[in-house]
Enzyme design. Structure first.
Site, short mmCIF file in Angstrom:
data_model
loop_
_atom_site.label_atom_id
_atom_site.label_comp_id
_atom_site.label_asym_id
_atom_site.label_seq_id
_atom_site.Cartn_x
_atom_site.Cartn_y
_atom_site.Cartn_z
N ASP A 11 0.87 -1.18 0.00
CA ASP A 11 0.00 0.00 0.00
C ASP A 11 0.90 1.22 0.00
OD1 ASP A 11 -2.38 -1.42 0.10
OD2 ASP A 11 -2.35 -1.55 2.28
N ASP A 130 -13.92 -3.84 -1.86
CA ASP A 130 -13.79 -3.57 -0.42
C ASP A 130 -15.18 -3.64 0.20
OD1 ASP A 130 -11.11 -3.06 -0.89
OD2 ASP A 130 -11.36 -0.88 -0.97
#
Length: 250
Positions: A11, A130
């Protein structure tokens, strides 16, 4: 039988790898290029590189960083974050990525899945989903987990498959960064209902958690913090899984 895959997730924010809990409280975890090279040399099957604030800040993925990461690895590499057009997908793939991950863009424009699969092949298209479990259902979130949508998780995952996505990257926001284990409940709901691979993300804290996720139908497991801070070595994890009769590449 196809081998189960272990995938570290990078990330990235401003060129640095970060890790948080439930998508917030981000902490620095090191250089994206150095970590990518380390994982490539130490047992990772693939890498996922997500520019986690790109969609929120309405800017493109850092293509130059993608090029630099691609130079130091020899394993498949997925890139996502801020990608919202066929042209941007082409740029990222030309920079060295093997696959692209699409999340907010395909919620806003589902036809982008069809178009990108047609132009680049389904194998290059990863639908990132998500989800957060609230009121006894999974809701889909976009913009790095900042915005709730009206989409229901299971139905949206099926639509992504039907539109041509070659893989699902499924992140449970309830589990993300908690070290409490992957979301085996949603994996169980998907088991037998999809014909494309599912990468489970969110909640890795022990080797047993990977074993549970694979036994619940995950084709790959993605983790970040436990790998970045070297709390778990991928080679040791694969040895453990092999001893539990889970097929992995040693």
């Amino acid at each position: 039988m196809l081998a189960k895959r272990i995938i570290p997730c990078l990330d990235v924010k401003n060129g640095r790898v970060v890790k948080g809990t439930n998508f917030v409280n981000l902490k620095d975890a090191g250089s994206a290029i150095e970590l990518a090279q380390y994982y490539s040399e130490n047992g990772a099957d693939e890498l996922v590189f997500l520019d986690i604030t790109a969609s929120h800040e309405k800017r493109k993925t850092i293509v130059e960083l993608v090029r630099e990461v691609a130079k130091v690895i020899n394993i498949p590499f997925t890139v996502g974050g801020g990608i919202s057009s066929i042209e941007q997908i082409g740029e990222v793939l030309n920079a060295g990525a093997d696959k692209i991950s699409l999340n907010s863009a395909i919620v806003n424009n589902p036809k982008l899945i069809n178009e990108s699969a047609k132009k680049f092949g389904s194998q290059a298209v990863v639908a990132a989903v998500d989800v957060k479990y609230t009121n006894e259902e999974y809701k889909v979130y976009i913009n790095g987990g900042r915005r709730e949508t009206d989409l229901k998780g299971i139905a949206w995952i099926k639509e992504c498959e039907n539109r041509g996505a070659g893989e699902i990257l499924l992140t449970s926001m309830n589990h993300d960064g908690t070290r409490a284990g992957f979301d085996t409940f949603i994996l169980g709901k998907l088991l037998g209902n999809l014909s494309i691979p599912v990468i489970s993300s969110g909640g890795a804290g022990s080797m047993e958690h990977f074993e549970e996720a694979f036994n619940c139908g995950a084709d790959a497991c993605l983790a970040a913090g436990i790998f970045h801070y070297q709390e778990m070595e991928i080679k040791n994890l694969k040895k453990y899984l092999n001893e539990k009769n889970i097929v992995v590449r040693l």
